[in-house]
Structures are given as structure tokens and as C-alpha cells.
Design a protein around this motif. Sequence first.
Motif, short mmCIF file in Angstrom:
data_model
loop_
_atom_site.label_atom_id
_atom_site.label_comp_id
_atom_site.label_asym_id
_atom_site.label_seq_id
_atom_site.Cartn_x
_atom_site.Cartn_y
_atom_site.Cartn_z
N ARG A 193 0.84 -1.21 0.00
CA ARG A 193 0.00 0.00 0.00
C ARG A 193 0.87 1.25 0.00
O ARG A 193 0.60 2.22 -0.73
N THR A 247 3.97 1.50 -1.04
CA THR A 247 4.67 1.60 -2.32
C THR A 247 3.76 2.17 -3.40
O THR A 247 4.18 3.03 -4.19
N ALA A 248 2.52 1.72 -3.43
CA ALA A 248 1.55 2.27 -4.39
C ALA A 248 1.38 3.77 -4.19
O ALA A 248 1.25 4.53 -5.15
N ARG A 249 1.40 4.19 -2.93
CA ARG A 249 1.21 5.62 -2.64
C ARG A 249 2.35 6.47 -3.19
O ARG A 249 2.11 7.56 -3.72
N GLY A 286 -3.78 -1.84 -5.26
CA GLY A 286 -3.97 -0.98 -6.42
C GLY A 286 -3.04 -1.24 -7.58
O GLY A 286 -2.92 -0.41 -8.49
N PHE A 287 -2.36 -2.40 -7.58
CA PHE A 287 -1.45 -2.76 -8.66
C PHE A 287 -2.12 -3.70 -9.66
O PHE A 287 -3.08 -4.40 -9.33
N SER A 314 2.38 -2.99 -11.90
CA SER A 314 2.39 -1.55 -12.17
C SER A 314 1.14 -0.91 -11.62
O SER A 314 0.12 -1.57 -11.41
N ARG A 315 1.24 0.39 -11.37
CA ARG A 315 0.07 1.18 -11.00
C ARG A 315 -0.64 1.62 -12.27
O ARG A 315 0.01 2.13 -13.20
#
Length: 261
Positions: free
Chosen positions: A181, A183-185, A235-236, A253-254
Motif C-alpha cells: 500500500r 509503495t503504491a502511494r 492498487g497494482f 504496475s500502478r
Amino acid sequence: MLPPMFTYDFDYAWPLRWGHPLVSLLGSVLAIVAWRLGWRRGTTIGFGLLGAWGLAGTVAMHYAVQIASPQRLVTQAFLPAGTGEVLELGAGSGRATVGFLQARPQARVVALDAYRGYYGIDDNSPDRLRRNVRAAGVDARVQVSVADMQSLPFAAGRFDAAFSVAAIDHLPWPGIEATLRETARVLRPGGQLLIVSLNSDAWVTLAMPWALHGHGFWSSSQNRHRWRAALDAAGFVVDDIGTRPATQYILASRPRQVASR
């Protein structure tokens, strides 16, 4: 030019680096002694097999696992443009840092590690990482950050990509989910995440036939499904799952645009 094992100071525990060569030497010497002294054939063969296993394990650890060398980039699909600011999660002594920067000579890395706990590296510290990136001549493109990957001290959308080699998979699952989470941010839309772990394939089984602990990937289809679910929840989108000798990876990837739900 010196071989990597004498150029860098990644300092994984000596049995991982030198255990197999020593076993190979010992088994070979004992086999020769047993043959010259006329010991039982079974004893001679047994010592010979021990020496052969030590030699095979040496190849596995130093070619496939790369225990004393910079980690090869496992997929050219990661940061294919070759430029940008990249976050490394769990940099340790810099084995993956050096390998990535050698493969992507225009990229920059923020090498992050909490530097606590023991994961096979003796005296794991930011100074050891700095010495290794300096030995590789890539220190101008590295910033060291001492922090917990589960709570990243960076602004949202700062990084073009992130990677973790034999690090994030050491966390318990709640820690993995929190790190994904975070890292996605900090990744920009379209940013990539590469997760690399040991794979208990023939190379690893040959080198380490004793029981493996089985966390992270470790070739389990159940764990691969769990990683997919955790990445999706963060979210990936999973773009690729692949293997290399002794290695398994997930490239995600995002999305550039978040679909409405």
C-alpha cells in the motif's frame, strides 16, 4: 579486474559464500586419499560424490544465487526507458542496488532499509552499502534512506519505479500488505514494482537440499495467488510473473487511470 567476490563486501555469512567450495575441496582430497590408500570402494565413491556436490553447489550459489556478486536485473521490462528515480525496498548491503544501477546507467536509486534484524548479512549497515556502490562507481546515483518500508517517509507520487530483492518477502503478510500500500502511494501513475525472491528450483534444491522455510514466493502456487491478491488490493496490476535460475519475480504496475467502481 578482480572477480566480484573480491571486489565487493556484501558479506553474506561465510558458509553461504565459502561452504560449498570447502566441502568440494574436502571431499575431493578425501576421495584421493581413500583411493591411494586402498580404502573400500564405497568410501571412495562417497567422498567423491561429496566433492562433486560441493562443486555443483558452488556453481549454484555463485552463478544462480549470485551470493557474492551484484544481482542481475531479472527482466528488461522493468524501467525500460532506463531513466528515473527508483525506490529500493530493503537494500541491505547493496547487492541488488549495484546490479540495477549497472543495468540502468541513467537511473537513480533511493536505497531504503531499516537496518535491523538478521537476514544472512553480517554487520548489515548503510556504510557497507555505501562502500559497495562506491566500489562499483555508481555512488553518485544513490541516496541511502534508513527507514521502515512499511511506513515510507516520501511524498505521494515521487518515484518512477520500485523494486525489492529478497527483502519484502521476509515480512509477515500484514507487513507485506502494508508495504505494498505504501509503495503504491509513493509511485506515480504508471510506475512499476518489481519483487524478486529466491525460487526453490533445481538450482536452489541442489545447493541447499535441507528444508527451506517456504515464506514469500518459494514456488508455491498458493503463495503466488496470495501475492496477486495482495497486489490487487494495493492498487497494482500484475504484468508478468517469471523465473530465472534460483529466482522468481513478479512485475506489477500502478494503472495510469483508476477505473471507477
